[in-house]
Design a protein around this motif. Structure first.
Motif, short mmCIF file in Angstrom:
data_model
loop_
_atom_site.label_atom_id
_atom_site.label_comp_id
_atom_site.label_asym_id
_atom_site.label_seq_id
_atom_site.Cartn_x
_atom_site.Cartn_y
_atom_site.Cartn_z
N PHE A 241 29.64 48.58 60.99
CA PHE A 241 30.87 48.39 61.76
C PHE A 241 31.63 47.12 61.40
O PHE A 241 32.86 47.09 61.47
CB PHE A 241 30.55 48.40 63.26
N LEU A 242 30.90 46.06 61.06
CA LEU A 242 31.61 44.79 60.82
C LEU A 242 31.40 44.22 59.41
O LEU A 242 31.71 43.07 59.17
CB LEU A 242 31.17 43.73 61.83
N SER A 243 30.83 45.00 58.49
CA SER A 243 30.59 44.45 57.16
C SER A 243 31.90 44.08 56.50
O SER A 243 32.91 44.76 56.67
CB SER A 243 29.84 45.45 56.29
N PHE A 244 31.84 43.02 55.74
CA PHE A 244 33.05 42.46 55.15
C PHE A 244 33.57 43.23 53.93
O PHE A 244 34.77 43.51 53.85
CB PHE A 244 32.73 40.99 54.80
N PRO A 245 32.72 43.59 52.96
CA PRO A 245 33.26 44.12 51.70
C PRO A 245 34.02 45.45 51.82
O PRO A 245 33.56 46.38 52.51
CB PRO A 245 32.01 44.30 50.83
N ILE A 246 35.17 45.50 51.19
CA ILE A 246 35.90 46.76 50.99
C ILE A 246 36.30 46.80 49.53
O ILE A 246 36.39 45.73 48.89
CB ILE A 246 37.17 46.86 51.90
N GLU A 247 36.54 47.97 48.98
CA GLU A 247 36.78 48.05 47.54
C GLU A 247 38.02 47.26 47.15
O GLU A 247 39.11 47.49 47.68
CB GLU A 247 36.93 49.52 47.12
N GLY A 248 37.83 46.32 46.24
CA GLY A 248 38.93 45.47 45.82
C GLY A 248 38.41 44.18 45.23
O GLY A 248 37.34 44.17 44.61
N TYR A 249 39.16 43.11 45.42
CA TYR A 249 38.74 41.81 44.89
C TYR A 249 38.61 40.79 46.01
O TYR A 249 39.40 40.79 46.96
CB TYR A 249 39.75 41.30 43.86
N THR A 250 37.60 39.93 45.88
CA THR A 250 37.41 38.89 46.89
C THR A 250 37.51 37.51 46.25
O THR A 250 37.06 37.30 45.13
CB THR A 250 36.04 39.06 47.60
N LEU A 251 38.15 36.61 47.00
CA LEU A 251 38.32 35.24 46.54
C LEU A 251 37.68 34.31 47.56
O LEU A 251 37.85 34.52 48.77
CB LEU A 251 39.81 34.93 46.44
N ALA A 252 36.94 33.30 47.08
CA ALA A 252 36.31 32.36 48.01
C ALA A 252 36.51 30.94 47.51
O ALA A 252 36.32 30.67 46.32
CB ALA A 252 34.81 32.65 48.12
N LEU A 253 36.95 30.06 48.37
CA LEU A 253 37.06 28.67 47.94
C LEU A 253 36.95 27.70 49.11
O LEU A 253 37.23 28.05 50.25
CB LEU A 253 38.34 28.42 47.14
N ASP A 254 36.48 26.47 48.78
CA ASP A 254 36.20 25.46 49.80
C ASP A 254 37.42 24.58 50.08
O ASP A 254 38.20 24.29 49.18
CB ASP A 254 35.07 24.55 49.32
N PHE A 255 37.52 24.16 51.32
CA PHE A 255 38.56 23.20 51.71
C PHE A 255 37.95 22.12 52.58
O PHE A 255 37.24 22.42 53.55
CB PHE A 255 39.64 23.90 52.56
#
Ligand SMILES: Cc1cc2nc3c(=O)[nH]c(=O)nc-3n(C[C@H](O)[C@H](O)[C@H](O)COP(=O)(O)OP(=O)(O)OC[C@H]3O[C@@H](n4cnc5c(N)ncnc54)[C@H](O)[C@@H]3O)c2cc1C
Ligand SMILES: NC(=O)c1ccc[n+]([C@@H]2O[C@H](COP(=O)([O-])OP(=O)(O)OC[C@H]3O[C@@H](n4cnc5c(N)ncnc54)[C@H](OP(=O)(O)O)[C@@H]3O)[C@@H](O)[C@H]2O)c1
Lengths: 433, 244
Positions: free
Chosen positions: A350-364
């Motif tokens: 129900f709450l999983s994050f991944p969906i087909e596409g691209y993911t970007l992650a970065l720190d601030f």
């Protein structure tokens, strides 16, 4: 005793009472005796998802209950970490089906956040490989669930951020490997479009990931290094001798990481690889967990802490990703390398994050200006039908969250009100989960 | 070489860390502990980690009557190392106010420990190249107001072990007294932790070294030898005024 606890991002910092039961009976007693609490593993989630005034810590529930080399399965108590499992598994020719960018996380955390690795496009999330799990709910009742048994509770718990109950036992499939070495190649890419092409070209590779210099602007925007790899299939070398951590990060002053420093770092990172393509055989740790070489690197950002912004945009995501990168590079808010990954299809949780596409992650590094920037990024993410990863989040608004996770939310809340009444995190209260 | 290692109090965090190390090395393990559920989990865990075989006995160490049968059964096979690890850390204030509470803990930490050591020693005496390792505490080196019921029980065991070592010298039994400092375990869950604290894994490493290098008295970690040396040097007329 109240002690200070934080997530990996060191913000927020709260005082909490921690209970660390040693048996499942003690887990049950603890839940029965408390009004509100949250489960916690190694605290590697960045934000406030494992934080509450009462914490149920899984650290003493770290047993391997069955290691079945015939069925290639393992049954563990959820407090065991990937770091603890790896030497045992690798020496017998096994690997975990999915690992994140650090080995210092528990299996409970892997299930509750439904983590993904560099192989999401090819092998899905961690819970795809979970056969069944045992949960202790708000009434202190032990419930086993799987895709065939209490399936709604299973789909709510996998990726459910610890809000349906305490995960005590997990049974999951292991991956067989012939060697502890990874055969990898790394490729320099001049801009985002080259990176996307590389992901397409190497979509058969089991593992792939790219590092982006998110301060590069204009034609260089999205320049980075793409890496792909496979478990070596030829050698029979199952030796695994992870280095003891040598470097400890002291708490740095808040000004330490400024834009100039990050610019220089990103520049050197990009240019340290000279040829366009390099092929290598490397060990498990440097391939999967490069950041673990420096212990407590989160202190580099200083006492005020930092956050990671991770979003996913469904296909076709190029345009949205460009706008996001442009917004970040124009803001010049110093952030280290950003990570770009390809995701395969979503699952039923129900709450999983991944969906087909691209993911970007970065720190601030945290500041008021950063909060404003991230809000802007939420808007772009929503505009492109994307979503933000709760495991990294510390500031998303309830409204934006509900738009992002609309599909599974109703089912999730139904399960949560039946089983998870007592489980609350600062995050769950903020998002009205 | 495969060794047969027997642990009393096998579900203790420190004993467990030692057992995990030994399981990976492929030794044969015999576990004695009081809680069946925990014992089952620890046994499966050690099997999964590579122990060549694991046997488990359920025993509450306050039930001295049952000792003999179990020890008889354990020693029907050859044994190389015996580790005695069970113990409790009673609340000092409550000990002072409630003597039956204090006696219960003294019974376990002092009397049960020397009783099991005695029965084990009777068996070890006839074997070659064997070790009896017993966990005591730096708290036994000098009585202080924060934990002297616990400290005195540990001192009782340490003194007993010194005599036993002397007695068994000719039979070649190695008796090691493991004097531990502060370790972060369920026993000390409610203590604020500072720089003197160590993890169960590190202590397990120290225990293994002390057993293998045939130490008589081992402070684990080693620096406690120097800390306790200084603490023991303080004249009583000063010490009695101090708060420790
Ligand atoms: C350097 C680094 C790299 C990372 N890379 C990735 C990556 O590539 N992919 C990815 O998906 N994630 C990644 N993460 C995030 C990390 O994998 C998750 O935060 C993971 O959940 C951390 O596990 P933990 O044991 O520390 O859990 P915690 O941070 O302690 O808890 C996280 C959540 O899980 C819940 N939880 C924990 N244990 C239990 C339990 N026994 N029962 C019920 N709920 C429980 C908590 O309530 C909380 O909601 C990374 C983190 C770091 C620091
Ligand atoms: N932690 C420290 O700082 C420290 C310092 C110096 C010395 N020590 C000593 O180290 C040893 C191990 O302690 P630990 O730190 O590992 O703590 P622990 O995990 O709490 O272990 C104590 C063990 O003793 C067992 N036990 C208690 N009463 C018992 C009984 N009646 N019968 C059988 N077993 C009983 C407990 O069994 P259950 O699992 O069933 O509860 C538990 O396994 C103890 O002797 C302790 O005194 C500890």
């Amino acid at each position: 005793m109240r002690e200070t606890v934080t997530g990996w991002g060191l913000y927020p910092s709260i005082k909490a009472i921690q209970y660390s039961p040693t048996s499942s009976d003690e887990v049950i007693d603890c839940i029965k005796s408390q009004k509100k609490l949250i489960s916690r593993g190694f605290g590697r989630s960045y934000g406030d998802s494992a934080l509450f005034s009462t914490v149920l810590n899984s650290k003493h529930r770290d047993f391997i209950l069955d290691f079945d080399t015939k069925e290639h399965l393992i049954k563990v108590c959820a407090g065991i970490s990937i770091a603890e499992l790896l030497p045992i598994l690798v020496s017998k020719g096994y690997f975990l089906p999915v690992v994140p960018g650090t080995k210092y996380i528990t299996i409970g955390g892997a299930v509750a956040c439904d983590i993904h690795g560099k192989n999401h496009h090819s092998e899905g999330t961690f819970t795809k490989h979970v056969k069944s799990l045992t949960l202790v709910d708000s009434d202190g009742k032990k419930i086993t669930c799987s895709r065939d048994q209490n399936s709604q509770l299973f789909y709510a718990t996998c990726g459910g951020m610890g809000l349906t109950g305490y995960i005590d036992e997990v049974v999951f499939d292991l991956k067989q490997i012939k060697s502890s070495k990874i055969s990898m190649s790394s490729h320099k890419a001049k801009n985002l479009s080259e990176l996307y092409d590389l992901f397409e070209r190497y979509k058969q590779s089991t593992y792939s990931v790219a590092w982006i210099d998110c301060l590069a602007k204009g034609k260089k925007m999205g320049r980075g290094v793409f890496m792909e790899g496979e478990h070596n299939k030829l050698s029979n070398d199952l030796s695994y001798h992870p280095k003891k951590k040598l470097i400890h990060m002291p708490m740095m002053p808040t000004w330490f990481l400024n834009t100039l420093f990050v610019k220089m770092f990103n520049f050197f990172y990009f240019h340290k690889q000279f040829p366009k393509i390099v092929y290598k055989e490397i060990d498990i740790d440097p391939f999967f967990f490069p950041l673990d070489a420096v212990s407590r690197w989160n202190r580099m950002y200083g006492k005020k802490g930092f956050t990671q912004y991770q979003c996913v945009l469904p296909d076709p995501s190029r345009e949205g990703m460009e706008i996001i990168l442009k917004t970040i590079s124009e803001s010049s808010m110093g952030s280290f390398l950003a990570v770009l990954k390809r995701f395969g299809p979503a699952n039923k949780n129900f709450l999983s994050f991944p969906i087909e596409g691209y993911t970007l992650a970065l720190d601030f590094k945290l500041s008021d200006k950063v909060f404003a920037l991230l809000k802007k990024l939420d808007e772009i993410t929503l505009q492109y039908n994307g979503r933000v990863y709760l495991t990294k989040d510390v500031r998303l608004s309830k409204e934006d969250f509900e738009k992002m996770y609309l599909d599974g939310l109703k089912n999730f809340r139904r399960m949560r009100s039946t089983y998870g009444r007592k489980f609350h995190s600062i995050q769950s209260e903020r998002l009205g989960l | 070489m495969e060794e047969h290692i027997v642990v009393f109090g096998a579900t203790s965090a420190i004993a467990n860390a030692y057992l995990r190390k030994k399981a990976v090395e492929g030794h044969k393990l015999t576990l004695v502990a009081r809680n069946k559920d925990k014992l089952d989990e620890v046994a499966s865990d050690l099997r999964s980690r590579g122990a060549s075989s694991v046997r488990a006995y359920e025993l509450d160490m306050l039930d001295t009557e049952s000792y003999e049968n179990i020890i008889q059964s354990i020693f029907s096979q050859e044994v190389n190392i015996v580790l005695v690890a069970f113990g409790t850390l009673p609340d000092q204030k409550r000990c002072f106010e409630d003597i039956s509470y204090a006696i219960k803990h003294i019974n376990l930490n002092a009397l049960a420990t020397v009783s099991v050591c005695t029965l084990v020693a009777q068996k070890l005496k006839n074997l070659q190249n064997v070790t009896l390792a017993v966990i005591t505490s730096v708290a036994g080196d000098r009585g202080k107001k924060s934990n002297y019921f616990y400290g005195a029980s540990k001192a009782f065991v340490s003194t007993f072990l010194a005599g036993l070592r002397n007695d068994l010298y000719d039979s070649g039994v190695h008796v090691v007294d493991l004097k531990l400092g502060f370790v972060d375990t369920p026993m000390t869950q409610n203590f604020p932790k500072g720089f003197l604290w160590t993890s169960a894994e590190k202590v397990a490493h120290g225990i293994d070294n002390a057993i293998r290098s045939k130490k008589d008295i081992a402070y684990v970690p080693f620096f406690w030898r120097w800390i306790m040396f200084v603490i023991k040097m303080i004249p009583e007329r000063i010490f009695k005024r101090m708060s420790m």
